[in-house]
Design a protein around this motif. Structure first.
Motif, PDB file in Angstrom:
ATOM      1  N   ARG A  89     -27.980  44.821  26.647  1.00 20.76           N
ATOM      2  CA  ARG A  89     -27.824  44.426  25.227  1.00 20.76           C
ATOM      3  C   ARG A  89     -28.827  43.320  25.665  1.00 20.76           C
ATOM      4  NH1 ARG A  89     -21.580  41.807  26.164  1.00 20.76           N
ATOM      5  NH2 ARG A  89     -20.622  43.307  25.838  1.00 20.76           N
ATOM      6  N   LEU A  90     -29.674  43.518  26.442  1.00 22.04           N
ATOM      7  CA  LEU A  90     -30.893  42.365  26.804  1.00 22.04           C
ATOM      8  C   LEU A  90     -31.866  43.483  26.173  1.00 22.04           C
ATOM      9  CD1 LEU A  90     -30.098  40.336  29.764  1.00 22.04           C
ATOM     10  CD2 LEU A  90     -30.349  39.484  27.325  1.00 22.04           C
ATOM     11  N   PHE A  91     -31.685  44.200  26.816  1.00 17.82           N
ATOM     12  CA  PHE A  91     -33.240  45.033  26.474  1.00 17.82           C
ATOM     13  C   PHE A  91     -33.026  46.492  26.009  1.00 17.82           C
ATOM     14  CE2 PHE A  91     -33.743  42.841  30.661  1.00 17.82           C
ATOM     15  CZ  PHE A  91     -35.036  41.819  30.434  1.00 17.82           C
ATOM     16  N   GLY A  92     -32.029  46.589  25.102  1.00 21.52           N
ATOM     17  CA  GLY A  92     -31.678  48.185  24.496  1.00 21.52           C
ATOM     18  C   GLY A  92     -31.252  49.016  24.952  1.00 21.52           C
ATOM     19  N   HIS A  93     -30.617  50.342  23.865  1.00 21.81           N
ATOM     20  CA  HIS A  93     -30.682  51.176  24.327  1.00 21.81           C
ATOM     21  C   HIS A  93     -31.185  52.534  24.573  1.00 21.81           C
ATOM     22  CE1 HIS A  93     -26.422  54.234  23.089  1.00 21.81           C
ATOM     23  NE2 HIS A  93     -26.963  54.095  24.810  1.00 21.81           N
ATOM     24  N   THR A  94     -31.514  53.027  25.319  1.00 16.83           N
ATOM     25  CA  THR A  94     -32.406  54.199  25.489  1.00 16.83           C
ATOM     26  C   THR A  94     -32.113  55.532  26.845  1.00 16.83           C
ATOM     27  OG1 THR A  94     -33.655  53.552  27.432  1.00 16.83           O
ATOM     28  CG2 THR A  94     -34.599  52.591  25.658  1.00 16.83           C
ATOM     29  N   LEU A  95     -32.679  56.711  26.179  1.00 14.03           N
ATOM     30  CA  LEU A  95     -32.302  57.811  27.530  1.00 14.03           C
ATOM     31  C   LEU A  95     -33.860  57.924  26.909  1.00 14.03           C
ATOM     32  CD1 LEU A  95     -30.541  59.863  27.384  1.00 14.03           C
ATOM     33  CD2 LEU A  95     -31.176  61.055  25.337  1.00 14.03           C
ATOM     34  N   VAL A  96     -34.034  58.125  28.584  1.00 14.65           N
ATOM     35  CA  VAL A  96     -35.496  57.763  29.637  1.00 14.65           C
ATOM     36  C   VAL A  96     -35.884  59.184  30.072  1.00 14.65           C
ATOM     37  CG1 VAL A  96     -36.992  56.899  30.526  1.00 14.65           C
ATOM     38  CG2 VAL A  96     -35.218  56.083  28.502  1.00 14.65           C
ATOM     39  N   SER A  97     -37.277  59.843  31.103  1.00 14.27           N
ATOM     40  CA  SER A  97     -37.150  60.557  31.689  1.00 14.27           C
ATOM     41  C   SER A  97     -38.089  60.029  32.322  1.00 14.27           C
ATOM     42  CB  SER A  97     -37.330  61.757  30.773  1.00 14.27           C
ATOM     43  OG  SER A  97     -37.660  62.736  32.139  1.00 14.27           O
ATOM     44  N   LEU A  98     -38.389  58.967  32.544  1.00 16.69           N
ATOM     45  CA  LEU A  98     -37.011  58.765  33.993  1.00 16.69           C
ATOM     46  C   LEU A  98     -36.814  57.180  34.238  1.00 16.69           C
ATOM     47  CD1 LEU A  98     -34.165  60.599  34.933  1.00 16.69           C
ATOM     48  CD2 LEU A  98     -35.474  60.532  36.628  1.00 16.69           C
ATOM     49  N   PRO A  99     -35.840  56.703  33.636  1.00 19.14           N
ATOM     50  CA  PRO A  99     -36.373  55.559  33.944  1.00 19.14           C
ATOM     51  C   PRO A  99     -36.172  55.047  35.866  1.00 19.14           C
ATOM     52  CG  PRO A  99     -33.763  55.901  34.148  1.00 19.14           C
ATOM     53  CD  PRO A  99     -34.696  56.859  33.711  1.00 19.14           C
ATOM     54  N   PHE A 100     -36.927  53.736  36.306  1.00 15.73           N
ATOM     55  CA  PHE A 100     -37.397  52.947  38.145  1.00 15.73           C
ATOM     56  C   PHE A 100     -38.653  54.434  38.018  1.00 15.73           C
ATOM     57  CE2 PHE A 100     -33.227  52.622  36.847  1.00 15.73           C
ATOM     58  CZ  PHE A 100     -33.267  50.820  36.198  1.00 15.73           C
ATOM     59  N   CYS A 101     -39.384  55.389  36.905  1.00 14.64           N
ATOM     60  CA  CYS A 101     -40.007  55.570  37.994  1.00 14.64           C
ATOM     61  C   CYS A 101     -41.261  56.258  36.933  1.00 14.64           C
ATOM     62  CB  CYS A 101     -39.398  57.481  38.009  1.00 14.64           C
ATOM     63  SG  CYS A 101     -37.815  57.481  38.763  1.00 14.64           S
ATOM     64  N   VAL A 102     -42.873  56.325  37.656  1.00 13.73           N
ATOM     65  CA  VAL A 102     -43.499  56.594  36.966  1.00 13.73           C
ATOM     66  C   VAL A 102     -44.040  58.114  36.406  1.00 13.73           C
ATOM     67  CG1 VAL A 102     -46.508  56.956  37.192  1.00 13.73           C
ATOM     68  CG2 VAL A 102     -44.374  55.164  38.732  1.00 13.73           C
TER      69      VAL A 102
END
Length: 345
Positions: free
Chosen positions: A72-85
């Motif tokens: 709710r705070l930071f949005g809704h995403t599909l990521v490759s890859l979160p917490f990764c460089v």
């Protein structure tokens, strides 16, 4: 002769080994494409993942690890890859890459995310919205520690020598508790929420074959520590920090030198200093070591939003939050931080 059909599948327990074999053998794959990140993201952070593979005739031709981060705070995403460089598509051929690209965009629409994001060393979609926030720092290691020390620019080399002359000592183990103390102290001074103590232990457990903690001591007391990953011939110091006295002792400078020296002696040929935000102290620190920044291409395909949210600490709207976070007692910050970090990715 008709070529075997190309299918897109999800990585599962039966295909994990084939996935990692593909990663270790493809020159464009990174440590952050390893199958273990599915465990980290799902089991520790609780985010849903789709580790997609394009296959034909039982052979993997391309991979794309994806994770859904909903906040709710930071949005809704599909990521490759979160917490990764790094992340994005790794493929043996264009057809397989395009199949995964189409599937990822269709998945983003089905999930109703704000955007789909690929985190890459090289651009794939220059027409997409590109977040030019980060650069990475990578350099080949020279054959001997002496050559690597002399390759460090003079002023930074003096800081390394200061640490050596000051009697600092290093040792390698898997003590993530000590790492957490040093890392948490550093990020608290920066006003940044910290990962949980359990997160670092989970990384060490998941990547036990490729994860190590190097600690620096002064007078028998730990002052700084860094968690590094090993991948093929590369060393990647990833999470590091130090107590307040570390700067005065040049402990962080000595720490990264020790990572470099030990990696060289172990036969590593690439030192990956990781990403830093452009314009930050971390960015300047890595340049001082003689590393040239390489822009990272974080490309966003907009789905349910017009533009990605700016969730970076450099955003002026976070200035008050950062000042307030610095004033929190460290124990309170350590307890609250993991709940916020989980939503950022």
């Amino acid at each position: 002769m008709t070529p075997p059909p190309l299918t897109v599948t999800l990585m599962n327990a039966a295909s994990r080994q084939r996935w990692d074999e593909f990663v270790f053998n493809h020159p464009d794959a990174t440590f952050f494409h390893r199958a273990g990140w599915q465990d980290v993201i799902e089991r520790h952070f609780g985010h849903r993942t789709w580790f997609l593979a394009a296959e034909s005739n039982g052979q993997i031709r391309a991979i794309l690890p994806l994770a859904q981060v909903k906040s709710r705070l930071f949005g809704h995403t599909l990521v490759s890859l979160p917490f990764c460089v790094y992340g994005g598509i790794v493929a043996r051929d264009a057809e397989a890459a395009e199949a995964l690209d189409r599937e990822a965009q269709a998945l983003a629409i089905r999930l109703g995310v704000d955007h789909l994001e690929y985190r890459q060393l090289q651009p794939r979609h220059p027409e997409w919205h590109t977040r030019s926030v980060y650069a990475t720092f990578r350099r080949s290691l020279l054959p001997t520690p002496e050559e690597n020390l002399l390759a460090i620019p003079r002023k930074q080399r003096a800081m390394v020598r200061k640490g050596i002359a000051g009697g600092l000592r290093s040792h390698v183990d898997h003590d993530t508790d000590q790492l957490f103390k040093c890392y948490a102290a550093s990020v608290h001074r920066l006003g940044t929420p910290v990962f949980s103590r359990r997160y670092f232990a989970f990384l060490a457990e998941t990547f036990s074959d490729a994860c190590e903690v190097l600690s620096i001591e002064h007078g028998g007391k730990p002052v700084s520590a860094v968690l590094s990953f090993r991948f093929r011939d590369q060393i990647l110091p990833y999470y590091g920090g130090g107590e307040l006295q570390a700067r005065q002792l040049a402990a962080n400078d000595f720490m990264y030198w020790e990572v470099m020296r030990r990696a060289c002696e172990a036969g590593c040929t690439v030192f990956d200093f990781g990403r830093s935000k452009v314009g930050t102290g971390s960015f300047a620190f890595k340049k001082n070591w003689g590393f040239e920044p390489q822009p990272l291409h974080y490309e966003c395909h907009m789905v349910g939003a017009a533009a990605p949210r700016d969730n970076q600490p450099l955003n002026p709207r976070f200035a008050l939050f950062i000042r307030a976070w610095k004033l929190l007692p460290r124990g309170v910050a350590n307890a609250l931080g993991p709940h916020l970090v989980r939503q950022l990715g």
